[in-house]
Enzyme design. Sequence first.
Site, PDB file in Angstrom:
ATOM      1  N   ASP A 293      38.226  -5.303  -5.330  1.00  0.00           N
ATOM      2  CA  ASP A 293      37.255  -5.654  -6.374  1.00  0.00           C
ATOM      3  C   ASP A 293      37.876  -5.708  -7.778  1.00  0.00           C
ATOM      4  O   ASP A 293      37.249  -5.287  -8.761  1.00  0.00           O
ATOM      5  CB  ASP A 293      36.040  -4.700  -6.339  1.00  0.00           C
ATOM      6  CG  ASP A 293      35.313  -4.782  -5.001  1.00  0.00           C
ATOM      7  OD1 ASP A 293      35.204  -5.885  -4.445  1.00  0.00           O
ATOM      8  OD2 ASP A 293      34.870  -3.730  -4.503  1.00  0.00           O
TER       9      ASP A 293
ATOM     10  N   ALA B 279      19.924 -11.254  -8.545  1.00  0.00           N
ATOM     11  CA  ALA B 279      20.861 -11.726  -9.583  1.00  0.00           C
ATOM     12  C   ALA B 279      22.086 -12.380  -8.942  1.00  0.00           C
ATOM     13  O   ALA B 279      22.590 -13.403  -9.426  1.00  0.00           O
ATOM     14  CB  ALA B 279      21.276 -10.562 -10.466  1.00  0.00           C
TER      15      ALA B 279
ATOM     16  N   LEU C 299      42.067  -7.549   2.538  1.00  0.00           N
ATOM     17  CA  LEU C 299      43.023  -8.628   2.811  1.00  0.00           C
ATOM     18  C   LEU C 299      44.429  -8.206   2.377  1.00  0.00           C
ATOM     19  O   LEU C 299      44.594  -7.420   1.437  1.00  0.00           O
ATOM     20  CB  LEU C 299      42.597  -9.891   2.062  1.00  0.00           C
ATOM     21  CG  LEU C 299      41.256 -10.470   2.552  1.00  0.00           C
ATOM     22  CD1 LEU C 299      40.671 -11.442   1.537  1.00  0.00           C
ATOM     23  CD2 LEU C 299      41.435 -11.143   3.908  1.00  0.00           C
TER      24      LEU C 299
ATOM     25  N   ASN D 290      35.202 -13.791  -5.305  1.00  0.00           N
ATOM     26  CA  ASN D 290      34.383 -12.796  -4.604  1.00  0.00           C
ATOM     27  C   ASN D 290      33.198 -12.444  -5.483  1.00  0.00           C
ATOM     28  O   ASN D 290      33.257 -12.573  -6.708  1.00  0.00           O
ATOM     29  CB  ASN D 290      35.242 -11.547  -4.361  1.00  0.00           C
ATOM     30  CG  ASN D 290      34.466 -10.431  -3.667  1.00  0.00           C
ATOM     31  OD1 ASN D 290      33.769 -10.663  -2.681  1.00  0.00           O
ATOM     32  ND2 ASN D 290      34.577  -9.211  -4.191  1.00  0.00           N
TER      33      ASN D 290
ATOM     34  N   MET E 140      33.779  -8.100   4.807  1.00  0.00           N
ATOM     35  CA  MET E 140      34.045  -6.668   4.728  1.00  0.00           C
ATOM     36  C   MET E 140      35.419  -6.272   5.279  1.00  0.00           C
ATOM     37  O   MET E 140      35.551  -5.231   5.925  1.00  0.00           O
ATOM     38  CB  MET E 140      32.940  -5.893   5.468  1.00  0.00           C
ATOM     39  CG  MET E 140      31.548  -6.133   4.922  1.00  0.00           C
ATOM     40  SD  MET E 140      31.389  -5.691   3.180  1.00  0.00           S
ATOM     41  CE  MET E 140      31.360  -3.906   3.344  1.00  0.00           C
ATOM     42  N   ARG E 141      36.430  -7.087   5.025  1.00  0.00           N
ATOM     43  CA  ARG E 141      37.781  -6.729   5.445  1.00  0.00           C
ATOM     44  C   ARG E 141      38.685  -6.712   4.218  1.00  0.00           C
ATOM     45  O   ARG E 141      38.567  -7.578   3.341  1.00  0.00           O
ATOM     46  CB  ARG E 141      38.358  -7.771   6.419  1.00  0.00           C
ATOM     47  CG  ARG E 141      37.621  -7.907   7.709  1.00  0.00           C
ATOM     48  CD  ARG E 141      37.641  -6.670   8.549  1.00  0.00           C
ATOM     49  NE  ARG E 141      38.981  -6.218   8.943  1.00  0.00           N
ATOM     50  CZ  ARG E 141      39.236  -5.007   9.436  1.00  0.00           C
ATOM     51  NH1 ARG E 141      38.275  -4.119   9.571  1.00  0.00           N
ATOM     52  NH2 ARG E 141      40.460  -4.676   9.785  1.00  0.00           N
TER      53      ARG E 141
ATOM     54  N   GLY F 162      24.731 -12.853   5.110  1.00  0.00           N
ATOM     55  CA  GLY F 162      25.005 -14.213   4.649  1.00  0.00           C
ATOM     56  C   GLY F 162      24.021 -14.777   3.644  1.00  0.00           C
ATOM     57  O   GLY F 162      23.906 -15.999   3.504  1.00  0.00           O
TER      58      GLY F 162
ATOM     59  N   HIS G  76      30.742  -9.106  -6.266  1.00  0.00           N
ATOM     60  CA  HIS G  76      30.603  -7.666  -6.043  1.00  0.00           C
ATOM     61  C   HIS G  76      29.341  -7.197  -6.770  1.00  0.00           C
ATOM     62  O   HIS G  76      29.105  -7.592  -7.914  1.00  0.00           O
ATOM     63  CB  HIS G  76      31.845  -6.932  -6.573  1.00  0.00           C
ATOM     64  CG  HIS G  76      31.755  -5.455  -6.340  1.00  0.00           C
ATOM     65  ND1 HIS G  76      31.916  -4.892  -5.079  1.00  0.00           N
ATOM     66  CD2 HIS G  76      31.480  -4.432  -7.182  1.00  0.00           C
ATOM     67  CE1 HIS G  76      31.754  -3.585  -5.180  1.00  0.00           C
ATOM     68  NE2 HIS G  76      31.493  -3.270  -6.432  1.00  0.00           N
TER      69      HIS G  76
ATOM     70  N   ASN H 199      24.178 -14.604   0.336  1.00  0.00           N
ATOM     71  CA  ASN H 199      24.931 -15.286  -0.736  1.00  0.00           C
ATOM     72  C   ASN H 199      25.505 -16.606  -0.228  1.00  0.00           C
ATOM     73  O   ASN H 199      25.472 -17.615  -0.929  1.00  0.00           O
ATOM     74  CB  ASN H 199      26.045 -14.385  -1.270  1.00  0.00           C
ATOM     75  CG  ASN H 199      25.528 -13.404  -2.303  1.00  0.00           C
ATOM     76  OD1 ASN H 199      25.184 -13.801  -3.415  1.00  0.00           O
ATOM     77  ND2 ASN H 199      25.423 -12.137  -1.926  1.00  0.00           N
TER      78      ASN H 199
HETATM   79  C1  GRF Z   1      26.351  -8.576  -1.416  1.00  0.00           C
HETATM   80  O1  GRF Z   1      25.696  -7.552  -2.107  1.00  0.00           O
HETATM   81  C2  GRF Z   1      27.698  -8.854  -2.023  1.00  0.00           C
HETATM   82  O2  GRF Z   1      27.727  -8.664  -3.407  1.00  0.00           O
HETATM   83  C3  GRF Z   1      28.570  -7.826  -1.357  1.00  0.00           C
HETATM   84  O3  GRF Z   1      28.098  -7.758  -0.030  1.00  0.00           O
HETATM   85  C4  GRF Z   1      26.725  -8.149  -0.001  1.00  0.00           C
HETATM   86  C5  GRF Z   1      26.616  -9.285   0.976  1.00  0.00           C
HETATM   87  O4  GRF Z   1      25.293  -9.692   1.189  1.00  0.00           O
HETATM   88  N1  GRF Z   1      29.964  -8.176  -1.488  1.00  0.00           N
HETATM   89  P1  GRF Z   1      25.010 -11.082   1.895  1.00  0.00           P
HETATM   90  O5  GRF Z   1      25.732 -11.057   3.225  1.00  0.00           O
HETATM   91  O6  GRF Z   1      25.515 -12.159   1.011  1.00  0.00           O
HETATM   92  O7  GRF Z   1      23.517 -11.129   2.082  1.00  0.00           O
END
Ligand code: GRF
Length: 216
Positions: free
Chosen positions: A147, A175, A95, A109, A92-93, A14, A111, A16
């Site tokens: 993606d 980043a 959809l 999203n 991580m699912r 979490g 990536h 991000n």
């Molecule tokens: C990040 O690298 C994001 O780009 C990818 O999964 C990771 C999640 O990290 N989709 P966090 O849970 O936000 O720390």
Amino acid sequence: MARLRLAILISGRGSNMRTLLAACRSGVVAADPCLVLSNRAEAPGLALAEAAGVPTRTIPHRDFGERTAFDAALDRALREAGAEFVCLAGFMRLLTRDFIEAWRDRMINIHPSLLPAFPGLDTHRRALAAGVKFAGCTVHFVRFETDTGPIIAQAVVPVLGSDDEARLAARVLEAEHRLYPLALGLVAAGKVWVEGERAVVEGVTQPTQMLLNPTG
Ligand code: GRF
């Protein structure tokens, strides 16, 4: 412009999500987080969201026999929370097509690669194996193929000779934490829309400098 009611979907750490919540709280992003939803009860991000005072919910995907039933429960939870916009942040699912269509152009999203290069899992390992000299991250509207979808913003970081997966991932994550709030802020401000499956971004400044790696 009215503030967006925002839901964030997570599965794990979490980090991000935390930067998005902070950007909403500080006013950098004109959105009000109304729900953080995880498919895993043990996701550390849930505690971070609770600490930030944001309502959380867990909908364990294992409780559902089929993807369509899980996605229907997700959709219900989002609507119950009054969400207008969804950010996937390490969710991580995969959809279903119906769910993605229901949230078309209202779900983004992040990536950790310069899409369309290296979609899917093990991004950094594959980037290192390919020997690319730049890596980065992408924020995009969500479409059915993993993606893919109109690209809103990208950040570039160099790949260094001394990199391993962990070092590269850490540089890209830094980043990500700058790019995701920036991209969501543009969307919430009404500066981004989709035209012919390309995201148009208006009223922004853009870089003019070339980047070389190696530099000499
Ligand atoms: C990040 O690298 C994001 O780009 C990818 O999964 C990771 C999640 O990290 N989709 P966090 O849970 O936000 O720390």
